[in-house]
Design an enzyme around this catalytic site. Structure first.
Site, short mmCIF file in Angstrom:
data_model
loop_
_atom_site.label_atom_id
_atom_site.label_comp_id
_atom_site.label_asym_id
_atom_site.label_seq_id
_atom_site.Cartn_x
_atom_site.Cartn_y
_atom_site.Cartn_z
N LYS A 33 46.45 49.59 33.45
CA LYS A 33 45.23 48.69 34.22
C LYS A 33 45.00 49.14 35.71
O LYS A 33 46.11 49.75 35.97
CB LYS A 33 45.80 47.23 34.12
CG LYS A 33 44.43 46.29 34.26
CD LYS A 33 44.09 46.05 32.95
CE LYS A 33 42.74 45.17 32.83
NZ LYS A 33 42.15 44.72 31.78
N ASP A 91 36.34 45.94 33.46
CA ASP A 91 36.87 44.82 33.24
C ASP A 91 35.92 43.85 34.28
O ASP A 91 34.90 44.05 34.44
CB ASP A 91 38.53 44.58 33.65
CG ASP A 91 39.29 43.44 33.43
OD1 ASP A 91 39.70 43.34 32.14
OD2 ASP A 91 39.27 42.61 34.32
P1 NDP Z 1 32.69 40.18 34.04
O1 NDP Z 1 32.83 40.61 35.54
O2 NDP Z 1 31.64 40.55 33.28
O3 NDP Z 1 32.51 38.48 34.07
C1 NDP Z 1 33.45 37.70 34.61
C2 NDP Z 1 33.13 36.24 34.52
O4 NDP Z 1 34.25 35.37 34.84
C3 NDP Z 1 31.94 35.87 35.57
O5 NDP Z 1 31.24 34.80 34.89
C4 NDP Z 1 32.60 35.31 36.55
O6 NDP Z 1 32.00 34.50 37.48
C5 NDP Z 1 33.79 34.70 36.07
N1 NDP Z 1 35.14 34.79 36.96
C6 NDP Z 1 35.85 35.82 37.25
N2 NDP Z 1 36.79 35.52 38.02
C7 NDP Z 1 36.75 34.05 38.44
C8 NDP Z 1 37.51 33.23 39.01
N3 NDP Z 1 38.47 33.70 39.70
N4 NDP Z 1 37.10 31.74 39.00
C9 NDP Z 1 36.15 31.60 38.15
N5 NDP Z 1 35.45 32.41 37.34
C10 NDP Z 1 35.64 33.72 37.35
O7 NDP Z 1 34.01 40.10 33.24
P2 NDP Z 1 34.31 40.25 31.65
O8 NDP Z 1 33.49 39.48 31.02
O9 NDP Z 1 34.46 41.76 31.22
O10 NDP Z 1 36.08 39.80 31.64
C11 NDP Z 1 36.16 38.36 31.72
C12 NDP Z 1 37.68 37.96 31.14
O11 NDP Z 1 37.88 39.10 29.90
C13 NDP Z 1 38.91 38.93 31.99
O12 NDP Z 1 39.77 38.00 31.85
C14 NDP Z 1 39.07 40.15 31.57
O13 NDP Z 1 40.32 40.69 31.84
C15 NDP Z 1 38.94 39.66 30.03
N6 NDP Z 1 38.60 40.99 28.95
C16 NDP Z 1 37.66 41.85 29.38
C17 NDP Z 1 37.06 42.84 28.37
C18 NDP Z 1 36.18 43.58 28.45
O14 NDP Z 1 35.91 44.46 27.58
N7 NDP Z 1 35.38 43.37 29.56
C19 NDP Z 1 38.06 43.00 27.12
C20 NDP Z 1 39.45 42.02 27.23
C21 NDP Z 1 39.45 40.96 27.90
P3 NDP Z 1 31.39 34.75 39.06
O15 NDP Z 1 30.33 35.82 38.62
O16 NDP Z 1 31.14 33.66 39.84
O17 NDP Z 1 32.73 35.76 39.66
O1 2IT Z 2 41.52 43.60 29.11
C1 2IT Z 2 40.96 44.74 28.24
O2 2IT Z 2 41.44 44.83 27.20
C2 2IT Z 2 40.03 45.49 28.96
N1 2IT Z 2 39.50 45.04 29.92
C3 2IT Z 2 39.18 46.44 28.16
C4 2IT Z 2 40.15 47.66 28.22
C5 2IT Z 2 39.61 49.13 27.57
O3 2IT Z 2 40.17 50.22 27.70
O4 2IT Z 2 38.77 48.91 26.88
#
Ligand code: NDP
Ligand code: 2IT
Length: 446
Positions: A127, A167
């Site tokens: 990461k 992420d």
């Molecule tokens: P994005 O940046 O697309 O969206 C993040 C969302 O979470 C936004 O709505 C944001 O709101 C909110 N958010 C972020 N930080 C905070 C905080 N401190 N408090 C409240 N709301 C918050 O990210 P993703 O959708 O990609 O990621 C979301 C989660 O999923 C994370 O935990 C990530 O690690 C996990 N994840 C992502 C994967 C992927 O493929 N993208 C895979 C597996 C897990 P705001 O705009 O106000 O910051």
């Molecule tokens: O938390 C996660 O699994 C991710 N942000 C996706 C990682 C990846 O390599 O696609």
């Protein structure tokens, strides 16, 4: 080498790596699940698997200087945690968020080891990211930051050694700028990043994969109780990549999602979020600074400032925003309102106490490393398409994703079946661990 007890080992980890609270939290949960498995296996004890698995193979920390549109010089910190490569090249996302620090990235990389193992693909755990805040930055500033970040990161990654992805704060646009800079420095067009746009090597269904996969996992959990998604009311937190596509798949399968959120608060649409309304959210959130409260204004629904959606009555809750966004009190409110399925789209969104409450109540609780593994699974499928230079169709990728989520669920059942109840936390931790630990033993003391 052995430790007297879990507690003994955890205090050793806390002394060795002080001030890394999220990392301690993730280690405590995993060690809680795998302790007995380790005690029963002499190779794991003699090979000191415990100390080796909580120590990253390599941590890279670097300066990221960049110029804003007014000519001011800024400096952020860049990180890449190359945690474990026993079963494949390091693989895991990059997070750009002001809260990013070493402890948060170490927890994420540590979780990624077991998640990637559960997918059954050949990917180690990694990461990275930066404390850079993308909110309010111009497109030009984002590009300059991404280029500066990649100028250093390019020295440490490669399609056979370490393959980052997106992420929080990193999506297709940022991956594009980083890919362009990597290619320029190395003069190589390789699958060094995943989450690319499809015209230049990305996989169909990668943007959808985490959210869709989480809902496929929910379907599998519901089947164990002869239930299905259709007709269920769901609350979702977040409104980014994972939340949007979890919401979309829930709608496809006949559920009624009623909330979305961001760091400012949540919207409640009791009529149900429709595909058309979701389209508005996707367009809105293209701009990272845009607020979900715009939805409330446009569709004349309520916005609850500064609150999280767990106070809303639902059958299914999908935390899809960030770590520790669902605490003990939230967990109690959810279950007392009848919620019986929680699947973590985000990484470690439930606090330790919230997880303990869900397990005590014997609800269907899918931890992030199982429920959100669809994203990295399709990243693995993107790597394979890059190697063969043969793209798959949406349908092919979606079917592979479904198959992987079903197998992850089966692994959780295999290792977490307690008779009258499936403990998916133990199932995911033990199922992910045994493959990595066995591979580490096979490869000697490295
Ligand atoms: P994005 O940046 O697309 O969206 C993040 C969302 O979470 C936004 O709505 C944001 O709101 C909110 N958010 C972020 N930080 C905070 C905080 N401190 N408090 C409240 N709301 C918050 O990210 P993703 O959708 O990609 O990621 C979301 C989660 O999923 C994370 O935990 C990530 O690690 C996990 N994840 C992502 C994967 C992927 O493929 N993208 C895979 C597996 C897990 P705001 O705009 O106000 O910051
Ligand atoms: O938390 C996660 O699994 C991710 N942000 C996706 C990682 C990846 O390599 O696609």
């Amino acid at each position: 080498m052995n430790y007297q007890s879990k507690e003994d080992f955890l205090s050793h980890v806390k002394n060795k790596f002080p001030n890394e609270n999220e990392f301690h939290q993730a280690v405590e949960e995993v060690v809680g699940s795998i302790w007995d498995t380790i005690q029963k296996n002499k190779n794991f004890i003699d090979g000191n698997i415990l100390d080796r698995i909580v120590t990253p193979e390599r941590v890279i920390i670097f300066r990221v200087p960049w110029l804003d549109d007014n000519g001011n010089v800024h400096v952020n910190i860049g990180y890449r945690i190359q945690f474990n490569s026993a079963i494949g090249p390091y693989k895991g996302g990059l997070r750009f968020h002001p809260s990013v620090n070493l402890g948060i990235l170490k927890f994420l990389a540590f979780e990624q080891i077991f998640k990637n193992s559960l997918t059954g693909l050949s990917m180690g755990g990694g990461k990275g990211g930066s404390d850079f805040d993308p909110k309010g930055k111009s497109d030009n500033e984002i590009m300059k930051f991404c280029q500066s970040f990649m100028t250093e990161l390019s020295k440490h990654i490669g399609h056979n050694s370490d393959v980052p992805a997106g992420d929080i704060g990193v999506g297709g646009r940022e991956i594009g700028y980083m890919f362009g800079q990597y290619k320029r420095i190395k003069n190589e067009f390789t699958g060094v990043l995943t989450g690319k746009k499809t015209d230049w090597g990305g996989s169909l269904i990668r943007p959808e994969a985490t959210g869709y996969g989480a809902v496929y996992f929910v379907e599998e959990m519901l089947k164990t109780r002869n239930e299905s998604i259709s007709g269920k009311v769901a609350t979702i937190s977040g409104s980014g990549n994972v939340a949007q596509f979890a919401c979309e798949k829930l709608i496809h399968l006949g559920a009624k999602p009623v909330t979305l959120s961001d760091s400012s608060g949540y919207i409640l649409d009791s009529e149900g979020i429709t595909l058309e309304k979701l389209e508005f959210v996707k367009e809105l959130k293209e701009k990272r600074s845009a607020r979900i409260s715009e939805y409330a204004k446009k569709y004349n629904v309520e916005f609850f400032e500064g609150k999280t959606p767990w106070e809303v009555k639902c059958d299914i809750a999908l935390p899809c925003a960030t770590q520790n966004e669902l605490n003990d009190k939230d967990a109690q409110i959810l279950t007392s309102n009848g919620c019986f399925v929680v699947a973590e789209g985000a990484n470690m969104p439930s606090t330790t106490e919230a997880v303990q409450h869900f397990i005590k109540e014997k609800i269907l609780f899918g931890p992030g490393k199982a429920a959100n593994a669809g994203g990295v699974a399709v990243s693995g499928i993107e790597m394979s398409q890059n190697s063969t230079r043969m793209p798959l169709t949406s349908e092919e990728v979606d079917n592979l994703l479904k198959g992987i989520m079903t197998r992850i669920h089966a692994t959780c059942v295999q290792y977490g079946n307690k008779g009258d109840f499936i403990n998916y936390v133990d199932g995911a931790n033990i199922g992910g661990f045994v493959r990595v630990a066995g591979s580490m033993i096979d490869q000697g003391i490295v």
